[in-house]
Design an enzyme around this catalytic site. Structure first.
Site, short mmCIF file in Angstrom:
data_model
loop_
_atom_site.label_atom_id
_atom_site.label_comp_id
_atom_site.label_asym_id
_atom_site.label_seq_id
_atom_site.Cartn_x
_atom_site.Cartn_y
_atom_site.Cartn_z
N MET A 216 -14.00 4.58 -7.47
CA MET A 216 -12.41 4.20 -7.30
C MET A 216 -12.08 2.98 -7.70
O MET A 216 -13.00 1.86 -7.71
CB MET A 216 -11.85 4.39 -5.85
CG MET A 216 -11.82 3.44 -4.96
SD MET A 216 -11.08 3.48 -3.43
CE MET A 216 -9.23 2.87 -3.87
N GLU B 253 -8.03 0.75 -8.77
CA GLU B 253 -6.77 0.58 -7.84
C GLU B 253 -6.10 1.53 -7.55
O GLU B 253 -6.27 2.79 -7.92
CB GLU B 253 -5.97 -0.36 -8.90
CG GLU B 253 -5.26 0.27 -9.95
CD GLU B 253 -5.95 -0.28 -11.15
OE1 GLU B 253 -7.13 -0.77 -11.06
OE2 GLU B 253 -5.28 -0.04 -12.39
#
Ligand SMILES: *[C@@H]1O[C@H](CO)[C@@H](O)[C@H](O)[C@H]1NC(C)=O
Ligand SMILES: *[C@@H]1O[C@H](CO)[C@@H](O)[C@H](O)[C@H]1NC(C)=O
Ligand SMILES: *[C@@H]1O[C@H](CO)[C@@H](O)[C@H](O)[C@H]1NC(C)=O
Ligand SMILES: *[C@@H]1O[C@H](CO)[C@@H](O)[C@H](O)[C@H]1NC(C)=O
Ligand SMILES: *[C@@H]1O[C@H](CO)[C@@H](O)[C@H](O)[C@H]1NC(C)=O
Ligand SMILES: *[C@@H]1O[C@H](CO)[C@@H](O)[C@H](O)[C@H]1NC(C)=O
Ligand SMILES: *[C@@H]1O[C@H](CO)[C@@H](O)[C@H](O)[C@H]1NC(C)=O
Length: 515
Positions: free
Chosen positions: A41, A43
């Site tokens: 991941m 942001e």
């Protein structure tokens, strides 16, 4: 003999492997911070509350533990603590990746993508055509309370050709749409970042689908904005009351790629006025510009659609500024613990204040509590306390010239040290002995922030410790330092000490956090 040796060697090797595996058995997976169930991941995206559900979307590569194939991952929570992992919300399609953006509730169905009785939720994102690097702006919508998302058939809503006159790259770096409905003008507003051009552009629309350029905000238009802060990305924009006054102001936060106090990217916050088309920034004070002085708080964004009865502006960012380097094998990148953001005028200065959301106190239990105690050099407190998921709160004053230090994740030669030095009013986080810092040249170091004392000389510290992170909130939250750390599992000790004079501990509270 030879075969026995080989067998022994293999045994020893598998023993070492087993030890290594054991030491990272949980792969540094945090306890009370969100991280993906697996893989990459970066942001957060499209943060929005729908009914009683907090939605978290995030830039994800669901297929690998590195940046790539970017799409919107999805998770939901009823309390911002416990998260359910859901299928990808906005996938890669026809070679177009789904880059960062924001969500908004189209309460009046002005997009006509829902119905008046079931208005749609809108998600605005950057479409990235990986074959030629084009970035354009796109729309997806949900008519089932954010569970599933459909791409608008008229995409892109802002094409590279429409961007070209306002972007010197012709649409190779126009991204991260922040979209909201501006009530006074009755129009939708989009803020776009133009990476290396150190520029935001403002666009408006009547239906959230057809957009017109309105204005640019350039670094040179912001009085006092340091020219070293470059590579603007991930804008967010909202209004905040200025506590201590009767005023409300517009705020823009964004993430420059260079120029932050700890090096690399970080998050800055501007205030100013906005008439629906043009943002006029207030002069910048470089001592109150950054929201975080650590290395690991980037791409911050706020939750939209939080009911007025709650009233909080809650932000979160990604913790990881080392790409795929951190030593986690099954996941990479985690969400900062959600924080409230407020703005307060103290004297002639405006301060952005951040505090961990209050929900944390529903999952903590007291490990230690000290009140009204003086501590002198060579004394050590808290050494009998152990824990790797903690919330520590200290209110203290120190003698002139003294330094209070709190070591967390301490064991063997490892420790992460939070210090406050009276002589220079400096709060710091020292990662030099925090554990594994070999994975990246920027993984160690000491990060510092100025923290003034209140008029009673008291200093307040709030320290959130999790399996691989530390977030330190100084004062009322005007000095925040967030960093990843990778200590051994067994480094779970604490110590509280003072050097160069005594300290008066008004209160020390250590809570264990477990979900
Ligand atoms: C590491 O810590 C986690 C969480 O506290 C625990 O579940 C795990 O068993 C520990 N591993 C080792 C090797 O101690
Ligand atoms: C919807 O309409 C109401 C009433 O005019 C207005 O106050 C509100 O801002 C509008 N919201 C959106 C998202 O269009
Ligand atoms: C909402 O959008 C739908 C679908 O286009 C349309 O039929 C309906 O008239 C719209 N309602 C309002 C109040 O705008
Ligand atoms: C980029 O590639 C896409 C897909 O082939 C194409 O539709 C688009 O026109 C290209 N854009 C530019 C600016 O060349
Ligand atoms: C805020 O408004 C109230 C009510 O109008 C007024 O009494 C008060 O003086 C104002 N405060 C400031 C700081 O302007
Ligand atoms: C600590 O000191 C403060 C201020 O003198 C006092 O109000 C408080 O009751 C004291 N607390 C304890 C537990 O003694
Ligand atoms: C502040 O003072 C302490 C103690 O003298 C010192 O160790 C530290 O390096 C100083 N920090 C800064 C940023 O000057």
């Amino acid at each position: 003999m030879i075969s026995l040796r080989i067998a022994l060697a293999i045994n020893a090797l598998s023993y070492i492997c087993a030890l290594v595996e054991l030491a990272v058995a949980d792969d540094y997976r945090p306890t009370f911070h969100f991280c993906p169930a697996e893989n990459w991941m970066n942001e957060p995206n499209g943060l929005i509350k729908i009914d009683s559900t907090w939605h978290l979307f995030y830039q994800a590569d669901p297929t690998a533990n590195v940046w790539g194939n970017e799409c919107w991952g999805h998770a939901t929570s009823s309390d911002l603590l416990h998260w359910d992992h859901l299928p990808v919300a906005i996938p890669v399609e026809n070679g177009i990746e789904s880059f960062t953006g924001t969500s908004y509730y189209d309460a009046n169905n002005t997009s006509r993508l829902g119905t008046s009785t079931n208005p749609p939720y809108l998600a605005f994102f950057t479409g990235y055509t990986s074959s030629n690097g084009t970035q354009d702006q796109r729309l997806a919508y949900s008519t089932d309370l954010g569970t599933t998302w459909l791409k608008f058939s008229g995409n892109p809503i802002i094409s590279a050709a429409l961007e070209a006159p306002h972007d010197v790259t012709g649409g190779l770096e126009s991204r991260d749409p922040k979209v909201f409905f501006h009530e006074p003008s009755g129009k939708w507003v989009m803020v776009l970042a133009h990476g290396g051009q150190d520029k935001l552009t403002f666009w408006t629309s009547l239906d959230a689908k057809s957009w017109t350029w309105m204005s640019d905000l350039l670094a040179s238009q912001i009085e006092g904005f340091p020219s070293s802060i470059t590579g603007w990305e991930v804008p967010d924009m909202f209004q905040l009351p200025i506590q201590g006054t009767n005023e409300t102001t517009w705020v823009i936060i964004f993430t420059p790629a260079q120029g932050s106090p700890a090096g690399g990217n970080g998050v800055v916050a501007l205030t100013g006025s906005f008439d629906g088309e043009t943002f006029l920034a207030d002069p910048v004070d470089s001592s109150t510009l950054w929201l975080d002085y650590g290395r690991d708080f980037d791409g911050a964004m706020s939750w939209e659609n939080v009911p007025a009865s709650d009233g909080r502006l809650i932000i979160a960012a990604v913790m990881n500024s080392y790409g795929s380097n951190p030593p986690t094998n099954t996941w990479k990148g985690m969400l900062s613990f959600p924080r409230t953001l407020t703005l307060e005028k103290i004297g002639s200065k405006q301060y952005f204040l951040q505090q961990p959301i209050a929900e944390l106190s529903t999952v903590d239990s007291t490990l230690a509590s000290i009140q009204n105690q003086t501590i002198a050099p060579k004394q050590t407190l808290l050494s009998s306390i152990h824990g790797s998921s903690l919330d520590v709160r200290i209110a203290f004053s120190v003698d002139s010239g003294a330094t209070l230090s709190l070591a967390v994740r301490k064991g063997g030669s490892e420790q992460t040290v939070i210090r406050y030095s009276q002589s220079n009013s400096t709060l710091s986080v020292d990662r030099t002995a925090s554990g594994d810092i070999s994975y990246d040249p920027a993984a160690g170091g000491i990060h510092s922030a100025q923290l003034a004392r209140d008029n009673t000389e008291l200093v307040y510290l709030r320290v959130l410790v999790d399996t691989c992170s530390v977030e330190v909130f100084g004062g009322q939250g005007e000095a925040v330092i967030s960093d990843l750390i990778f200590p051994s599992n067994s480094s779970d000790g604490l110590s509280l000490e003072v050097i160069g004079g005594t300290a008066t501990l008004q209160s020390v509270e250590v809570f264990s956090v477990s979900l």
